[in-house]
Scaffold this motif. Sequence first.
Motif, PDB file in Angstrom:
ATOM      1  N   THR A  11       0.838  -1.204   0.000  1.00 11.78           N
ATOM      2  CA  THR A  11       0.000   0.000   0.000  1.00 11.78           C
ATOM      3  C   THR A  11       0.867   1.246   0.000  1.00 11.78           C
ATOM      4  OG1 THR A  11      -1.680  -1.205   1.242  1.00 11.78           O
ATOM      5  CG2 THR A  11      -1.856   1.205   1.183  1.00 11.78           C
ATOM      6  N   ASP A  13       2.106   5.061   0.386  1.00 10.71           N
ATOM      7  CA  ASP A  13       1.942   6.100   1.412  1.00 10.71           C
ATOM      8  C   ASP A  13       1.537   5.530   2.767  1.00 10.71           C
ATOM      9  OD1 ASP A  13       2.559   8.247  -0.379  1.00 10.71           O
ATOM     10  OD2 ASP A  13       0.546   8.060  -1.214  1.00 10.71           O
ATOM     11  N   SER A  14       1.769   4.232   2.961  1.00 10.40           N
ATOM     12  CA  SER A  14       1.551   3.660   4.290  1.00 10.40           C
ATOM     13  C   SER A  14       2.786   3.939   5.150  1.00 10.40           C
ATOM     14  CB  SER A  14       1.277   2.159   4.201  1.00 10.40           C
ATOM     15  OG  SER A  14       2.328   1.485   3.542  1.00 10.40           O
ATOM     16  N   TYR A  15       2.635   3.717   6.451  1.00 13.45           N
ATOM     17  CA  TYR A  15       3.721   4.032   7.387  1.00 13.45           C
ATOM     18  C   TYR A  15       3.822   2.913   8.415  1.00 13.45           C
ATOM     19  CZ  TYR A  15       6.650   6.673  10.635  1.00 13.45           C
ATOM     20  OH  TYR A  15       7.676   7.091  11.449  1.00 13.45           O
ATOM     21  N   VAL A  27      -2.259   3.729   7.495  1.00  7.49           N
ATOM     22  CA  VAL A  27      -2.576   4.387   6.229  1.00  7.49           C
ATOM     23  C   VAL A  27      -3.494   5.554   6.561  1.00  7.49           C
ATOM     24  CG1 VAL A  27      -3.582   4.171   3.935  1.00  7.49           C
ATOM     25  CG2 VAL A  27      -2.396   2.213   4.959  1.00  7.49           C
ATOM     26  N   ASP A  28      -3.050   6.769   6.233  1.00  6.76           N
ATOM     27  CA  ASP A  28      -3.804   7.982   6.592  1.00  6.76           C
ATOM     28  C   ASP A  28      -4.095   8.009   8.092  1.00  6.76           C
ATOM     29  OD1 ASP A  28      -3.833   8.800   3.932  1.00  6.76           O
ATOM     30  OD2 ASP A  28      -5.697   7.733   3.518  1.00  6.76           O
ATOM     31  N   ASP A  29      -3.064   7.693   8.886  1.00  2.26           N
ATOM     32  CA  ASP A  29      -3.132   7.702  10.355  1.00  2.26           C
ATOM     33  C   ASP A  29      -4.107   6.677  10.923  1.00  2.26           C
ATOM     34  OD1 ASP A  29      -1.248   9.766  10.587  1.00  2.26           O
ATOM     35  OD2 ASP A  29      -2.784  11.293  10.290  1.00  2.26           O
ATOM     36  N   GLU A  30      -4.593   5.782  10.079  1.00  2.00           N
ATOM     37  CA  GLU A  30      -5.499   4.725  10.548  1.00  2.00           C
ATOM     38  C   GLU A  30      -4.760   3.390  10.554  1.00  2.00           C
ATOM     39  OE1 GLU A  30      -9.534   2.352   9.074  1.00  2.00           O
ATOM     40  OE2 GLU A  30      -9.044   4.324   8.232  1.00  2.00           O
ATOM     41  N   ARG A  32      -4.112  -0.208   9.964  1.00  4.93           N
ATOM     42  CA  ARG A  32      -4.655  -1.222   9.058  1.00  4.93           C
ATOM     43  C   ARG A  32      -4.230  -2.641   9.439  1.00  4.93           C
ATOM     44  NH1 ARG A  32      -6.283   0.808   4.044  1.00  4.93           N
ATOM     45  NH2 ARG A  32      -7.223   2.860   4.399  1.00  4.93           N
TER      46      ARG A  32
END
Length: 348
Positions: A11, A13-15, A27-30, A32
């Motif tokens: 994915t 831009d995941s972190y 992903v987007d501070d959520e 996953r």
Amino acid sequence: MHLLNTLYVNTQDSYLRLDNDTLRVLVDDETRLRVPLHHLQSVVCFGRVGVSLPLMHRLAEEGMALVLLDENGRFKARLEGPTSGNVLLRRAQHTQSMDAAFALGIARACVAGKVRNARQVLLRGARDSRSEADAAALTRGAQDLAATLRALPDAGDLDVLRGLEGEAARQYFDRQPLLVKADLRSVFSMDGRTRRPPRDRMNALLSFLYSMWMNDCRSALESVGLDPQVGFLHVLRPGRAALALDLMEEFRSFADRLALSLVNRHQVQEDDFIVSTGGGVSLKPDARKAVVVAFQERKQEEVQHPVLKQTLPLGLVPLVQARLMARAIRQESDESGLVTGYLPFLVR
């Protein structure tokens, strides 16, 4: 997605961050995904994936590799701590490459995978053909390749094995033009396999697709810690990624099938190629982009892996096969305690 204790992060831009003894994927501070670190051997990131410094430190401390690939799967970097088994694996690989019996076993598996998968291409073409004559010729070609498969166990050395592989390739490419639609054969005909440079449009298309599979196979081998230069089937030469060429053999049929699909569906056409004054043929820039897109889309298609007994994207199969090859080189035992050789990925 977990494959042989490796976490693959696709994915964009995941972190990834460390949360006590757990790896967390955001992903987007959520959040996953959460994975306990003790379940992992390595982490492979494709493209734009961020990784926190504390997680990098922890992975290094635990002897877990962090591998960075670009979005196309090409190797970029590898982070590993001082306890990594990478050196031991490469030493085992170098030692096994000089063991004639072991090298022959790995090489035989690579050839068997290539020939068996090529045979499936001919059989599928025979089933789909609207011409009885073409179907019969393709079926005879498949029978010839079946004879090669039966002869492989009796190949006593690498020279004999390479001779069988070369003859199988010739038989396959002799029938390959029959897989192109009849009204397109005058443009996309090929008189055997040519390269450096390709001498016709189909060879140019195949060479481009083979090069992308080659890059993926090399990235996969480097990701698991193998030396892509030291192979078993292909002769060692300076600057030649022999093991990547070995691994790629079983994936050539995927390139062949995609090339035929692009041609027969008119997604690649006569004017998409440049014919030089010296006779070499290459894809135009816009056509290369279209082929890359089709290649990436094909790699997203899911296939059933016969060893893992699970479904996964085609693009991850080289990474799985590289890890299976590493296990064979280490001569690790399976769940039943038996030491098994390398098993190529076979197309159904």
